[in-house]
Design an enzyme around this catalytic site. Structure first.
Site, mmCIF file in Angstrom:
data_model
loop_
_atom_site.group_PDB
_atom_site.id
_atom_site.type_symbol
_atom_site.label_atom_id
_atom_site.label_comp_id
_atom_site.label_asym_id
_atom_site.label_seq_id
_atom_site.Cartn_x
_atom_site.Cartn_y
_atom_site.Cartn_z
ATOM 1 C CE1 TYR A 1 -32.262 -21.698 -53.662
ATOM 2 C CE2 TYR A 1 -32.102 -20.824 -55.888
ATOM 3 C CZ TYR A 1 -31.547 -21.525 -54.828
ATOM 4 O OH TYR A 1 -30.267 -22.034 -54.936
ATOM 5 C CB SER B 1 -28.360 -19.389 -56.860
ATOM 6 O OG SER B 1 -29.040 -20.015 -57.932
HETATM 7 P P1 NAD Z 1 -28.114 -29.534 -49.805
HETATM 8 O O1 NAD Z 1 -29.575 -29.711 -49.548
HETATM 9 O O2 NAD Z 1 -27.293 -30.675 -50.284
HETATM 10 O O3 NAD Z 1 -27.413 -28.948 -48.504
HETATM 11 C C1 NAD Z 1 -28.016 -27.942 -47.740
HETATM 12 C C2 NAD Z 1 -27.265 -27.832 -46.437
HETATM 13 O O4 NAD Z 1 -27.934 -26.853 -45.629
HETATM 14 C C3 NAD Z 1 -27.264 -29.139 -45.629
HETATM 15 O O5 NAD Z 1 -26.049 -29.275 -44.933
HETATM 16 C C4 NAD Z 1 -28.423 -28.917 -44.649
HETATM 17 O O6 NAD Z 1 -28.312 -29.688 -43.470
HETATM 18 C C5 NAD Z 1 -28.240 -27.432 -44.358
HETATM 19 N N1 NAD Z 1 -29.436 -26.855 -43.795
HETATM 20 C C6 NAD Z 1 -30.699 -26.900 -44.300
HETATM 21 N N2 NAD Z 1 -31.550 -26.281 -43.461
HETATM 22 C C7 NAD Z 1 -30.802 -25.835 -42.411
HETATM 23 C C8 NAD Z 1 -31.086 -25.134 -41.223
HETATM 24 N N3 NAD Z 1 -32.339 -24.762 -40.926
HETATM 25 N N4 NAD Z 1 -30.070 -24.857 -40.376
HETATM 26 C C9 NAD Z 1 -28.808 -25.245 -40.650
HETATM 27 N N5 NAD Z 1 -28.472 -25.910 -41.762
HETATM 28 C C10 NAD Z 1 -29.458 -26.195 -42.629
HETATM 29 O O7 NAD Z 1 -28.040 -28.312 -50.820
HETATM 30 P P2 NAD Z 1 -26.905 -27.777 -51.812
HETATM 31 O O8 NAD Z 1 -27.375 -28.021 -53.185
HETATM 32 O O9 NAD Z 1 -25.552 -28.228 -51.398
HETATM 33 O O10 NAD Z 1 -27.084 -26.209 -51.553
HETATM 34 C C11 NAD Z 1 -26.162 -25.453 -50.814
HETATM 35 C C12 NAD Z 1 -26.304 -24.001 -51.229
HETATM 36 O O11 NAD Z 1 -26.033 -23.880 -52.620
HETATM 37 C C13 NAD Z 1 -27.704 -23.414 -51.014
HETATM 38 O O12 NAD Z 1 -27.598 -22.083 -50.555
HETATM 39 C C14 NAD Z 1 -28.295 -23.458 -52.406
HETATM 40 O O13 NAD Z 1 -29.284 -22.489 -52.585
HETATM 41 C C15 NAD Z 1 -27.062 -23.167 -53.237
HETATM 42 N N6 NAD Z 1 -27.175 -23.554 -54.648
HETATM 43 C C16 NAD Z 1 -27.359 -24.868 -54.982
HETATM 44 C C17 NAD Z 1 -27.433 -25.215 -56.321
HETATM 45 C C18 NAD Z 1 -27.615 -26.623 -56.780
HETATM 46 O O14 NAD Z 1 -27.821 -26.825 -57.977
HETATM 47 N N7 NAD Z 1 -27.541 -27.621 -55.917
HETATM 48 C C19 NAD Z 1 -27.328 -24.217 -57.294
HETATM 49 C C20 NAD Z 1 -27.139 -22.904 -56.916
HETATM 50 C C21 NAD Z 1 -27.054 -22.592 -55.569
#
Ligand code: NAD
Length: 251
Positions: free
Chosen positions: A146, A133
Site C-alpha cells: 500500500y 493517502s
Molecule cells: P472502500 O473499500 O470503501 O471503497 C473502495 C472502492 O473501490 C469501492 O467502490 C470498491 O468497489 C472499489 N473497488 C475495489 N476493488 C475494485 C476493482 N478491482 N475494480 C473496481 N473497483 C474496485 O475504500 P475507501 O476507504 O473509500 O478508499 C477509497 C480510496 O481512498 C482508496 O484508494 C484508499 O486507498 C484511499 N484512502 C482511504 C483512506 C481511509 O482511511 N479509508 C485513507 C487514505 C486513502
C-alpha cells in the site's frame, strides 16, 4: 452549480470516499459515471440517487479499463479513487496481494489517465484527481504494498501535472488520513493479529494515534476538496498533494 456540463468518472464510487466524491460532484451539477464492485440493487439505487451512469469494469484488468474508457467516451473530470489495502509483515506478504494492490492502486490510474488525457487536451480543460493517502507521504509498518503504491501515485501525479501544465488540465492528489470507511474497518482484524492488539487498541492506539485531531476524516470533507480542485479558480493548482489528515503528516 459549478460543474454543470462536466462529465466525471469516479472510480471506486460504490462505497466510502469515492461515493462521497461522486455525491459532491453531482451536487455541483456534474454528470457522474460510477464505477466499482458491489451489490447490484444497491448500485442501481445509487444510479437513481445520482442520476448516474455505471460502469462495472474490474480495474485489476487493463483490458477491462480500456473497454470502460471506450464505452464512456470523453470525460472532463477523472477521479482515480478505487483502492485496496492488505496488512502483513513483508516476509509473509502474499505475492498475489502485492500484485493486486499495485494493479488497482497504481496501474489502474495510469491506464485511465492515459486514455482520458487526449480528449481533455483537445478541450483544453480537465481535472485529474488521484486519491492517494497520508501513506503517500509517510509510512506505517506492515503496509509495504500500500505504501509503495501510494508513494507511486504521488510521483505519477507530479509527472503528469508537469506534462499537462500548459494544456488546461490539472492533476493533483488528495491524501486523506484515516477515514471511517469499509476499507479501514476491513483492516482492523489483520492489524489486531499483526500487532497483537484488541479492536479498541487498534482504533485508538494505532489509527487515531496518528491523527492529532483524534477524529476520523469524514468522506464528505474529501468531496468538498475534490469540488474545489475542479473549480476554475483552481486552474493553477497542479502537481500538489493535498493532505486532509487531521495533522498527521505535519508531525
Ligand atoms: P472502500 O473499500 O470503501 O471503497 C473502495 C472502492 O473501490 C469501492 O467502490 C470498491 O468497489 C472499489 N473497488 C475495489 N476493488 C475494485 C476493482 N478491482 N475494480 C473496481 N473497483 C474496485 O475504500 P475507501 O476507504 O473509500 O478508499 C477509497 C480510496 O481512498 C482508496 O484508494 C484508499 O486507498 C484511499 N484512502 C482511504 C483512506 C481511509 O482511511 N479509508 C485513507 C487514505 C486513502
Amino acid at each position: 452549480m459549478l460543474l454543470k456540463g462536466k462529465r466525471a468518472l469516479v472510480t471506486g464510487s460504490t462505497s466510502g470516499i469515492g461515493l462521497a466524491v461522486a455525491r459532491a460532484l453531482h451536487a455541483e451539477g456534474a454528470a457522474v459515471i460510477l464505477n466499482g464492485l458491489g451489490n447490484e440493487d444497491e448500485i442501481a439505487q445509487l444510479q437513481v440517487e445520482l442520476a448516474a451512469d455505471f460502469n462495472g469494469a474490474n480495474l485489476l484488468d487493463p483490458s477491462a479499463i480500456e473497454t470502460m474508457m471506450t464505452e464512456i467516451g470523453a470525460i472532463d473530470i477523472l477521479v482515480n479513487n478505487a483502492g485496496m489495502q492488505y496488512v502483513s509483515p513483508v516476509e509473509d506478504f502474499p505475492t498475489d496481494k502485492w500484485d493486486a494492490i499495485m494493479a488497482l492502486n497504481l496501474s489502474a490510474p495510469f491506464h485511465t489517465t492515459r486514455l482520458a488525457v487526449p480528449a481533455m487536451k483537445e478541450k483544453g480543460w480537465g481535472r485529474i484527481i488521484n486519491t492517494a493517502s497520508a501513506h503517500s507521504l509517510t509510512a506505517s509498518p506492515f503496509k509495504s504494498a500500500y505504501n509503495a503504491s501510494k508513494h507511486g501515485i504521488a510521483g505519477f501525479t507530479k509527472t503528469i501535472a508537469l506534462e499537462l501544465a500548459q494544456t488546461g488540465v490539472t492533476a493533483n492528489c488528495i491524501s486523506p488520513g484515516y477515514v471511517w470507511t469499509p476499507l479501514i474497518e476491513g483492516q482492523i482484524p489483520d492489524t489486531m493479529a499483526a500487532r497483537g492488539l484488541s479492536r479498541d487498541e487498534v482504533i485508538n492506539d494505532v489509527l487515531l494515534a496518528k491523527q492529532p485531531t483524534k477524529k476520523f476524516v469524514q468522506p464528505d470533507e474529501i468531496g468538498a476538496l475534490a469540488v474545489f480542485l475542479c473549480r476554475e479558480e483552481a486552474g493553477n493548482v497542479t502537481g500538489a498533494n493535498w493532505s486532509i489528515d487531521g495533522g498527521w503528516t505535519a508531525g
